[in-house]
Write an enzyme that holds these catalytic residues in place. Structure first.
Site, PDB file in Angstrom:
ATOM      1  CB  SER A   8      -0.873  -0.081   1.103  1.00  0.00           C
ATOM      2  OG  SER A   8      -0.261  -0.362   2.261  1.00  0.00           O
ATOM      3  CG  HIS A  13      -4.046  -1.051  -2.164  1.00  0.00           C
ATOM      4  ND1 HIS A  13      -4.695   0.370  -2.129  1.00  0.00           N
ATOM      5  CD2 HIS A  13      -3.780  -1.093  -0.742  1.00  0.00           C
ATOM      6  CE1 HIS A  13      -4.185   0.841  -0.937  1.00  0.00           C
ATOM      7  NE2 HIS A  13      -3.918   0.132  -0.226  1.00  0.00           N
ATOM      8  CE  LYS A  54      -7.354   0.532   1.124  1.00  0.00           C
ATOM      9  NZ  LYS A  54      -6.631  -0.445   2.232  1.00  0.00           N
TER      10      LYS A  54
HETATM   11  C1  LIG Z   1      -6.472  -0.568   3.485  1.00  0.00           C
HETATM   12  C2  LIG Z   1      -6.106  -1.911   3.867  1.00  0.00           C
HETATM   13  C3  LIG Z   1      -6.603  -2.640   4.918  1.00  0.00           C
HETATM   14  C4  LIG Z   1      -7.673  -2.029   5.700  1.00  0.00           C
HETATM   15  O1  LIG Z   1      -8.820  -2.135   5.120  1.00  0.00           O
HETATM   16  P1  LIG Z   1     -10.073  -1.128   5.788  1.00  0.00           P
HETATM   17  O2  LIG Z   1     -11.472  -1.558   4.885  1.00  0.00           O
HETATM   18  O3  LIG Z   1      -9.740   0.269   5.204  1.00  0.00           O
HETATM   19  O4  LIG Z   1     -10.081  -1.352   6.979  1.00  0.00           O
HETATM   20  C5  LIG Z   1      -6.020  -3.863   4.692  1.00  0.00           C
HETATM   21  N1  LIG Z   1      -4.941  -4.156   3.985  1.00  0.00           N
HETATM   22  C6  LIG Z   1      -4.440  -3.411   3.259  1.00  0.00           C
HETATM   23  C7  LIG Z   1      -3.342  -4.067   2.400  1.00  0.00           C
HETATM   24  C8  LIG Z   1      -4.944  -2.271   3.053  1.00  0.00           C
HETATM   25  O5  LIG Z   1      -4.435  -1.523   2.156  1.00  0.00           O
END
Ligand SMILES: *Cc1c(COP(=O)(O)O)cnc(C)c1O
Length: 389
Positions: free
Chosen positions: A174, A202, A233
Site C-alpha cells: 500500500s 489494493h 478502496k
Molecule cells: C486499507 C487496507 C486494509 C484495511 O482495509 P479497511 O477496509 O480500510 O479497514 C487492509 N489491508 C491492506 C493491504 C490495506 O491497504
C-alpha cells in the site's frame, strides 16, 4: 498529559492533522471552501460517488432501514449481506465468502482464527499494519521474511517443523505500489503445504481486469489459498470479504472474534458493494482508464526525473529527500491546490509523497500536478543556488 509526546512529534515533523472535505470523494474535493485536485484517495475507479451506488444504498435504506442492529451471528444480517457474500465468492472464483466490517477487522479477526500456538505465520516485512496486528493477536509465532524475497521465505520455511504454516502477503503493497510475486509465493506454498493468505485490498478492482491479483497472474483459486479483500478502496463502498473453501469460511464464521463480537454493517453498505461488483462485472471502461492514467503519469514523472520508487500500480510514491523536504513539497502542492500527502516514518522507512491516480482524473488534473511539481523543483533549485551565493 501528552504534551511532551505531542511536542516531540511536532519537533520531528511527524505531527499529523486530519483533513475533512465538504464535498463528495472524487478527483476534486473541497476543503475549507477551497478546491483541491485529490491524489490522496484509494477510490481508484471513482465509484464512491457513482450514481448507481448511491441509488442502491438509498433504496436499501428505504427497504431494510439503516443500522444492522446486532452482530451477524445474532439478528444483524440481511439478505443483502448473504447475497453480497455469494456474489463476491463467485467474483473471486472461490467456493464461499464471508463479509467483514472492514479490512482491518478482517485481518485482525481472521489471522488469529486460523492459527494456534503450534503454528507459524510467515509475513512479508512490508505487509499492512492490520496484518501485523493480526499476527500480534494470534498465538502463533510470526516470522518476518524480507520484502518479496521468496528465497528468504523458502529458507525460513525449510527450518520450521510446524505442521500448520501460513504465508501472508499484500498483493499490492500500500505504500510502495509494487506487486507481490504471487506465482513464486504460491509455488512455494504448494511445495511446503502451507496456507497462502493474500490481502488483495489494493488489487481488487485494480488488477486482473478488476477481479484481483490471482486473475492478474492467471493463478487458479485453490482450497489452500485464502483471498481477503476490501470493498472500501476501488469498490467505493465499505467493509471487507474473505473468500476460500467452504470449510475455511465456515471455520472463520465460527471463530473470528471481530466478526462475532461486532455489529454487522448496515444493509445499505452491503447494497452499495453489490452494485459496485455489478459495475465491475459488466462492460466498463473504468479499469482501463485507471491504467491509462497511471501509465501517463508515471511516464511523465520518470521522464522528468522524479523517483517513483519502483511503483507498478496506481499507487505512485515519489521520493524527494528527508522528512522536512517531503513535508515542504507536500505543503507546496497543497498551497497550489493539490492534495498529495507526505508519508513519513513510522508508516514507512523512507519519507515520500504518495500519489494515487484514479480512473476519473482528467488529463488536465494530471498536467496540473506535473506543472506544479516542475515549478517546485525550479524554485527549490534556485533557492539552493541563492543560498550558495
Ligand atoms: C486499507 C487496507 C486494509 C484495511 O482495509 P479497511 O477496509 O480500510 O479497514 C487492509 N489491508 C491492506 C493491504 C490495506 O491497504
Amino acid at each position: 498529559m501528552f504534551e511532551d509526546l505531542l511536542q516531540d512529534l511536532k519537533d520531528k515533523g511527524l505531527l499529523r492533522r486530519i483533513i475533512d472535505r465538504s464535498s463528495m470523494q472524487g478527483p476534486v474535493i473541497t476543503v475549507d471552501g477551497r478546491r483541491y485536485i485529490n491524489f490522496a484517495s484509494n477510490d481508484y475507479l471513482g465509484l464512491a460517488s457513482h450514481p448507481k451506488i448511491i441509488s442502491a444504498a438509498t433504496k436499501a435504506a428505504q427497504k431494510y432501514g439503516f443500522g444492522a442492529g446486532a452482530s451477524r451471528l445474532l439478528a444483524g444480517g440481511s439478505v443483502l449481506h448473504r447475497r453480497l457474500e455469494k456474489e463476491v465468492a463467485g467474483f473471486k472464483g472461490a467456493e464461499e465468502a464471508v463479509f467483514f466490517n472492514s479490512g482491518y477487522a478482517a485481518n485482525t479477526g481472521i489471522i488469529p482464527a486460523l492459527t494456534s500456538e503450534k503454528d507459524v505465520i510467515f509475513s512479508d516485512e512490508l505487509n499492512h499494519a492490520s496484518i501485523i496486528d493480526g499476527c500480534r493477536l494470534s498465538n502463533a509465532r510470526a516470522v518476518i521474511y524480507r520484502h518479496k524475497d521468496t528465497g528468504h521465505l523458502e529458507e525460513l520455511l525449510r527450518k520450521t517443523k510446524a505442521e500448520k504454516k501460513i504465508v501472508i502477503t499484500d498483493s499490492v503493497f500500500s505504500m510502495d505500489g509494487d506487486i507481490a510475486d504471487l506465482p513464486g509465493l504460491s509455488e512455494i506454498c504448494r511445495r511446503h503445504k502451507s496456507i497462502f493468505y493474500i490481502d488483495d485490498a489494493h488489487g481488487t478492482g485494480v488488477l486482473g481486469n478488476g477481479i484481483g491479483a490471482l486473475a492478474h497472474f492467471k493463478i487458479r483459486p485453490e482450497p489452500w489459498i485464502i483471498q481477503m479483500g476490501t470493498f472500501s478502496k476501488a469498490l467505493g463502498s465499505f467493509g471487507a470479504f474473505v473468500a476460500g473453501s467452504t470449510d475455511t469460511i465456515e471455520w472463520i464464521r465460527n471463530s473470528a472474534r471481530s466478526l462475532i463480537f461486532s455489529t454487522a454493517l448496515p444493509p445499505p453498505v452491503a447494497a452499495a458493494s453489490i452494485a459496485a461488483l455489478k459495475i465491475l462485472s459488466g462492460k466498463n471502461r473504468l479499469v482501463s482508464s485507471l491504467w491509462g492514467n497511471r501509465e501517463r503519469l508515471v511516464n511523465v514523472l520518470n521522464r522528468t526525473g522524479w523517483d517513483t520508487m519502483g511503483s507498478e500500480t496506481p499507487i505512485i510514491p515519489v521520493r524527494v529527500g528527508d522528512i522536512p523536504e517531503t513535508v515542504s513539497l507536500s505543503s507546496y502542492l497543497w498551497k497550489n491546490g493539490i492534495y498529495a500527502p507526505a508519508i513519513r516514518p513510522p508508516t514507512v522507512k523512507e519519507p515520500r509523497i504518495r500519489l494515487t491516480v484514479t480512473a476519473v482524473h482528467t488529463e488536465r488534473h494530471l498536467d496540473k500536478l506535473i506543472n506544479v511539481l516542475t515549478e517546485y523543483r525550479r524554485s527549490y533549485l534556485s533557492n539552493i543556488e541563492r543560498s550558495r551565493d
